[in-house]
Scaffold this motif. Structure first.
Motif, PDB file in Angstrom:
ATOM      1  N   SER A 170     -63.091  39.749 -19.268  1.00 46.29           N
ATOM      2  CA  SER A 170     -63.482  38.557 -18.510  1.00 46.29           C
ATOM      3  C   SER A 170     -64.571  37.819 -19.268  1.00 46.29           C
ATOM      4  O   SER A 170     -65.590  38.413 -19.656  1.00 46.29           O
ATOM      5  CB  SER A 170     -63.980  38.968 -17.119  1.00 46.29           C
ATOM      6  OG  SER A 170     -64.622  37.908 -16.471  1.00 46.29           O
ATOM      7  N   PHE A 171     -64.392  36.529 -19.461  1.00 42.64           N
ATOM      8  CA  PHE A 171     -65.383  35.726 -20.192  1.00 42.64           C
ATOM      9  C   PHE A 171     -66.742  35.724 -19.501  1.00 42.64           C
ATOM     10  O   PHE A 171     -67.777  35.888 -20.172  1.00 42.64           O
ATOM     11  CB  PHE A 171     -64.864  34.304 -20.363  1.00 42.64           C
ATOM     12  CG  PHE A 171     -65.794  33.404 -21.137  1.00 42.64           C
ATOM     13  CD1 PHE A 171     -66.011  33.615 -22.490  1.00 42.64           C
ATOM     14  CD2 PHE A 171     -66.456  32.363 -20.513  1.00 42.64           C
ATOM     15  CE1 PHE A 171     -66.877  32.795 -23.205  1.00 42.64           C
ATOM     16  CE2 PHE A 171     -67.315  31.539 -21.215  1.00 42.64           C
ATOM     17  CZ  PHE A 171     -67.521  31.755 -22.567  1.00 42.64           C
ATOM     18  N   PRO A 172     -66.832  35.562 -18.173  1.00 42.70           N
ATOM     19  CA  PRO A 172     -68.157  35.599 -17.530  1.00 42.70           C
ATOM     20  C   PRO A 172     -68.902  36.909 -17.740  1.00 42.70           C
ATOM     21  O   PRO A 172     -70.132  36.924 -17.777  1.00 42.70           O
ATOM     22  CB  PRO A 172     -67.841  35.371 -16.040  1.00 42.70           C
ATOM     23  CG  PRO A 172     -66.550  34.629 -16.036  1.00 42.70           C
ATOM     24  CD  PRO A 172     -65.786  35.177 -17.205  1.00 42.70           C
ATOM     25  N   MET A 173     -68.173  38.023 -17.874  1.00 44.97           N
ATOM     26  CA  MET A 173     -68.831  39.317 -18.033  1.00 44.97           C
ATOM     27  C   MET A 173     -69.526  39.456 -19.383  1.00 44.97           C
ATOM     28  O   MET A 173     -70.388  40.321 -19.553  1.00 44.97           O
ATOM     29  CB  MET A 173     -67.815  40.445 -17.862  1.00 44.97           C
ATOM     30  CG  MET A 173     -67.215  40.558 -16.476  1.00 44.97           C
ATOM     31  SD  MET A 173     -68.438  40.847 -15.192  1.00 44.97           S
ATOM     32  CE  MET A 173     -68.967  42.486 -15.624  1.00 44.97           C
ATOM     33  N   VAL A 174     -69.169  38.603 -20.341  1.00 46.62           N
ATOM     34  CA  VAL A 174     -69.835  38.642 -21.646  1.00 46.62           C
ATOM     35  C   VAL A 174     -71.322  38.327 -21.490  1.00 46.62           C
ATOM     36  O   VAL A 174     -72.154  38.741 -22.307  1.00 46.62           O
ATOM     37  CB  VAL A 174     -69.161  37.651 -22.614  1.00 46.62           C
ATOM     38  CG1 VAL A 174     -69.873  37.624 -23.963  1.00 46.62           C
ATOM     39  CG2 VAL A 174     -67.693  38.019 -22.810  1.00 46.62           C
ATOM     40  N   ILE A 205     -74.398  37.635 -11.698  1.00 49.90           N
ATOM     41  CA  ILE A 205     -73.202  37.554 -12.548  1.00 49.90           C
ATOM     42  C   ILE A 205     -72.150  38.533 -12.050  1.00 49.90           C
ATOM     43  O   ILE A 205     -70.976  38.186 -11.882  1.00 49.90           O
ATOM     44  CB  ILE A 205     -73.564  37.834 -14.014  1.00 49.90           C
ATOM     45  CG1 ILE A 205     -74.480  36.738 -14.563  1.00 49.90           C
ATOM     46  CG2 ILE A 205     -72.290  37.923 -14.862  1.00 49.90           C
ATOM     47  CD1 ILE A 205     -75.053  37.052 -15.931  1.00 49.90           C
ATOM     48  N   VAL A 206     -72.572  39.773 -11.785  1.00 51.83           N
ATOM     49  CA  VAL A 206     -71.643  40.790 -11.292  1.00 51.83           C
ATOM     50  C   VAL A 206     -71.089  40.384  -9.928  1.00 51.83           C
ATOM     51  O   VAL A 206     -69.879  40.500  -9.670  1.00 51.83           O
ATOM     52  CB  VAL A 206     -72.343  42.155 -11.198  1.00 51.83           C
ATOM     53  CG1 VAL A 206     -71.412  43.203 -10.594  1.00 51.83           C
ATOM     54  CG2 VAL A 206     -72.809  42.611 -12.583  1.00 51.83           C
ATOM     55  N   PHE A 207     -71.963  39.884  -9.058  1.00 49.81           N
ATOM     56  CA  PHE A 207     -71.527  39.476  -7.718  1.00 49.81           C
ATOM     57  C   PHE A 207     -70.533  38.317  -7.800  1.00 49.81           C
ATOM     58  O   PHE A 207     -69.513  38.303  -7.096  1.00 49.81           O
ATOM     59  CB  PHE A 207     -72.740  39.066  -6.889  1.00 49.81           C
ATOM     60  CG  PHE A 207     -72.430  38.772  -5.447  1.00 49.81           C
ATOM     61  CD1 PHE A 207     -72.347  39.794  -4.515  1.00 49.81           C
ATOM     62  CD2 PHE A 207     -72.210  37.471  -5.012  1.00 49.81           C
ATOM     63  CE1 PHE A 207     -72.068  39.534  -3.182  1.00 49.81           C
ATOM     64  CE2 PHE A 207     -71.932  37.195  -3.686  1.00 49.81           C
ATOM     65  CZ  PHE A 207     -71.853  38.231  -2.765  1.00 49.81           C
ATOM     66  N   GLY A 208     -70.823  37.340  -8.653  1.00 46.31           N
ATOM     67  CA  GLY A 208     -69.926  36.195  -8.786  1.00 46.31           C
ATOM     68  C   GLY A 208     -68.557  36.579  -9.299  1.00 46.31           C
ATOM     69  O   GLY A 208     -67.534  36.093  -8.804  1.00 46.31           O
ATOM     70  N   VAL A 209     -68.529  37.489 -10.294  1.00 47.19           N
ATOM     71  CA  VAL A 209     -67.245  37.940 -10.836  1.00 47.19           C
ATOM     72  C   VAL A 209     -66.486  38.759  -9.799  1.00 47.19           C
ATOM     73  O   VAL A 209     -65.271  38.605  -9.617  1.00 47.19           O
ATOM     74  CB  VAL A 209     -67.466  38.752 -12.126  1.00 47.19           C
ATOM     75  CG1 VAL A 209     -66.162  39.390 -12.590  1.00 47.19           C
ATOM     76  CG2 VAL A 209     -68.027  37.857 -13.227  1.00 47.19           C
ATOM     77  N   ALA A 210     -67.205  39.646  -9.085  1.00 49.79           N
ATOM     78  CA  ALA A 210     -66.552  40.536  -8.119  1.00 49.79           C
ATOM     79  C   ALA A 210     -65.992  39.799  -6.912  1.00 49.79           C
ATOM     80  O   ALA A 210     -64.996  40.230  -6.320  1.00 49.79           O
ATOM     81  CB  ALA A 210     -67.537  41.612  -7.649  1.00 49.79           C
ATOM     82  N   ALA A 234     -75.658  48.024 -21.558  1.00 49.02           N
ATOM     83  CA  ALA A 234     -74.522  47.181 -21.183  1.00 49.02           C
ATOM     84  C   ALA A 234     -73.264  48.018 -20.973  1.00 49.02           C
ATOM     85  O   ALA A 234     -72.466  47.736 -20.072  1.00 49.02           O
ATOM     86  CB  ALA A 234     -74.273  46.127 -22.263  1.00 49.02           C
ATOM     87  N   ALA A 235     -73.089  49.065 -21.780  1.00 47.45           N
ATOM     88  CA  ALA A 235     -71.902  49.917 -21.639  1.00 47.45           C
ATOM     89  C   ALA A 235     -71.880  50.591 -20.276  1.00 47.45           C
ATOM     90  O   ALA A 235     -70.817  50.698 -19.633  1.00 47.45           O
ATOM     91  CB  ALA A 235     -71.879  50.965 -22.747  1.00 47.45           C
ATOM     92  N   GLY A 236     -73.044  51.034 -19.801  1.00 41.38           N
ATOM     93  CA  GLY A 236     -73.112  51.648 -18.480  1.00 41.38           C
ATOM     94  C   GLY A 236     -72.736  50.682 -17.382  1.00 41.38           C
ATOM     95  O   GLY A 236     -71.983  51.025 -16.451  1.00 41.38           O
ATOM     96  N   VAL A 237     -73.254  49.448 -17.490  1.00 40.30           N
ATOM     97  CA  VAL A 237     -72.933  48.427 -16.479  1.00 40.30           C
ATOM     98  C   VAL A 237     -71.450  48.077 -16.510  1.00 40.30           C
ATOM     99  O   VAL A 237     -70.784  48.001 -15.468  1.00 40.30           O
ATOM    100  CB  VAL A 237     -73.789  47.162 -16.699  1.00 40.30           C
ATOM    101  CG1 VAL A 237     -73.381  46.061 -15.730  1.00 40.30           C
ATOM    102  CG2 VAL A 237     -75.271  47.484 -16.531  1.00 40.30           C
ATOM    103  N   MET A 238     -70.916  47.891 -17.712  1.00 37.45           N
ATOM    104  CA  MET A 238     -69.517  47.475 -17.836  1.00 37.45           C
ATOM    105  C   MET A 238     -68.563  48.574 -17.379  1.00 37.45           C
ATOM    106  O   MET A 238     -67.503  48.296 -16.810  1.00 37.45           O
ATOM    107  CB  MET A 238     -69.221  47.086 -19.284  1.00 37.45           C
ATOM    108  CG  MET A 238     -70.047  45.927 -19.801  1.00 37.45           C
ATOM    109  SD  MET A 238     -69.768  44.391 -18.904  1.00 37.45           S
ATOM    110  CE  MET A 238     -68.354  43.753 -19.761  1.00 37.45           C
ATOM    111  N   PHE A 239     -68.938  49.836 -17.608  1.00 42.04           N
ATOM    112  CA  PHE A 239     -68.088  50.924 -17.136  1.00 42.04           C
ATOM    113  C   PHE A 239     -68.053  50.967 -15.611  1.00 42.04           C
ATOM    114  O   PHE A 239     -67.012  51.231 -15.000  1.00 42.04           O
ATOM    115  CB  PHE A 239     -68.570  52.260 -17.692  1.00 42.04           C
ATOM    116  CG  PHE A 239     -67.697  53.430 -17.307  1.00 42.04           C
ATOM    117  CD1 PHE A 239     -66.318  53.362 -17.452  1.00 42.04           C
ATOM    118  CD2 PHE A 239     -68.251  54.588 -16.797  1.00 42.04           C
ATOM    119  CE1 PHE A 239     -65.504  54.435 -17.094  1.00 42.04           C
ATOM    120  CE2 PHE A 239     -67.451  55.668 -16.438  1.00 42.04           C
ATOM    121  CZ  PHE A 239     -66.075  55.588 -16.584  1.00 42.04           C
TER     122      PHE A 239
END
Length: 426
Positions: free
Chosen positions: A53-57, A157-162, A275-280
């Motif tokens: 997802s582009f926003p997650m970058v 960002i996480v809330f908006g994507v979710a 970032a890896a922890g958040v993305m996982f």
């Protein structure tokens, strides 16, 4: 039956000590099995699609920017500016902590990063000045959780994507409530600090204040660039994150020169691990989120709380209590990923502005960061400041109550969120 299986599996996994990410994957798989949809390929596809997802970058970029700010001297200059402006008042270092917390929140977007910076820089000063160690740590912890509320916010960002909501609108909507929380902390500190017999620091002259402002100007420009860019549509949140990372690197390497090229590999590695922890977590939450949609759990929840749907204020109070209870046991990101997709359709069905609800949601999740038994920010302050956990909880309590008071004030008066948002957008 579906809601019961969902909650039962999740609670059981957390109860046996499973990491949150694995608990979410197993919960999603249990729902798939119960509905006869279990397929390993679906699990793999959801894991990959969630982070494709582009926003997650924006998340790793903002995390990198925060690491650079702390190591490159930007955070320290913000603290120095706060000391020059308000450090001479009685209990001045407390106001410096709050002021610095507000400014740092507009730089890093991470409560944990702000907590670590403020604890390392200000806790020894506050204790040396005569403030109680646990109250000083409590104020630092409470000031740090403004980070996920004022933009740029990784939580938003996480809330908006979710939840498929506008991240730019969430950013703008968080500004006024974040400042209100800062003001509430100042009021609480005014009364709490009366107990401490401390010497007042000498007032800094106008020339020194201008020097402090000049030294911190490059750091102060970063939130201005981000907010102006988002407000006028010059950049998207993801592009703003890229600008923040590049700008922070430029200032740290070229302007302040407190960072060398040799330091970059370690900084990038640290940012990558975080970032890896958040993305996982985001990837793992995609499986139960997909099943929540397939099983129509939001619709089932609407049926359960049907008696409350006609009273928006009462509904929000009930939902806030639910989020607060979950937030005491879970970190911010999994709370967002778990409850966001379930509750946003409910509030939309009730006619509540989802952006307004998102701000309340984020404030509530942030409060959970300083609420036992978990309290991630409390653990950071304990580790950096070498504080006893129970003592820190007692020291945090007055400021926690001030933040809860702001939350319920925003529930009773939604215009405190919606009116500033309309002004910023128009």
């Amino acid at each position: 039956m579906t809601i019961g299986l969902f909650l039962g599996t999740l609670i059981a996994m957390i109860g046996i000590g499973a990491p949150i990410a694995y608990a979410l994957i197993v919960t999603g798989a249990a729902l798939m099995w119960q509905m006869g949809l279990f397929d390993g390929q679906i699990i793999a596809q959801n894991l990959l699609n969630a982070v494709d997802s582009f926003p997650m970058v924006a998340i790793p970029l903002f995390i990198l920017a925060g690491e650079v700010m702390n190591a490159g001297g930007l955070s320290r200059r913000i603290v120095d500016l706060a000391r020059a402006l308000v450090g001479h008042h009685r209990g001045g270092l407390g106001y410096v902590t709050i002021f610095a917390g507000v400014l740092l929140s507009s730089l890093s977007g991470s409560a944990l990063a702000d907590a670590a910076s403020l604890s390392a820089l200000l806790l020894p000063m506050m204790v040396a000045a005569g403030h109680a160690r646990e109250r000083s740590g409590g104020l630092i912890a409470a000031s740090a959780i403004i980070g996920p509320i004022i933009p740029p916010s990784i939580g938003f960002i996480v809330f908006g994507v979710a939840t498929n909501l506008s991240i730019s609108k969430l950013f703008m909507a968080g500004i006024a409530p974040g400042l209100m929380i800062g003001l509430a902390l100042c009021i609480a500190w005014f009364f709490v600090s009366r107990r401490d017999d401390v010497a007042t620091a000498p007032k800094v002259g106008a020339r020194e204040r201008l020097r402090a402002f000049g030294r911190s100007l490059w750091a102060l420009m970063l939130p201005v660039i981000i907010i102006v860019g988002l407000r006028f549509g010059i950049v998207t949140p993801t592009e703003a994150a890229a600008v923040a990372a590049v700008y922070a690197l430029f200032v740290a390497l070229v302007v302040y020169r407190e960072l060398s090229w040799r330091d970059l590999p370690d900084l990038v590695l640290d940012a990558g691990k975080t970032a890896a922890g958040v993305m996982f977590l985001v990837a793992a939450a995609a499986i139960p989120a997909w099943m929540i949609s397939v099983a129509d759990i939001p619709g089932q929840l609407v049926d359960l709380i049907e008696p409350l749907m006609g009273n928006q204020t009462l509904l929000i109070v009930v939902l806030m209590l639910l989020i607060l209870m979950v937030g005491t046991a879970m970190d911010l990101t999994p709370t967002i990923l778990l409850l966001g997709p379930i509750l946003v359709p409910v509030v939309i069905e009730a006619g509540i502005d989802p952006i307004y609800f998102g701000v309340l949601f984020m404030i509530n999740c942030s409060i959970g960061l300083i609420t036992p038994p978990v309290g991630t920010v409390l653990n950071v302050v304990c580790a950096v400041g070498r504080l006893d956990y129970e003592a820190l909880v007692r020291g945090t309590l007055p400021f926690l109550l001030a933040q809860v008071a702001v939350l319920f004030l925003l529930i009773l008066f939604p215009a405190l969120v919606t009116q500033p948002l309309q002004w910023l957008l128009h």
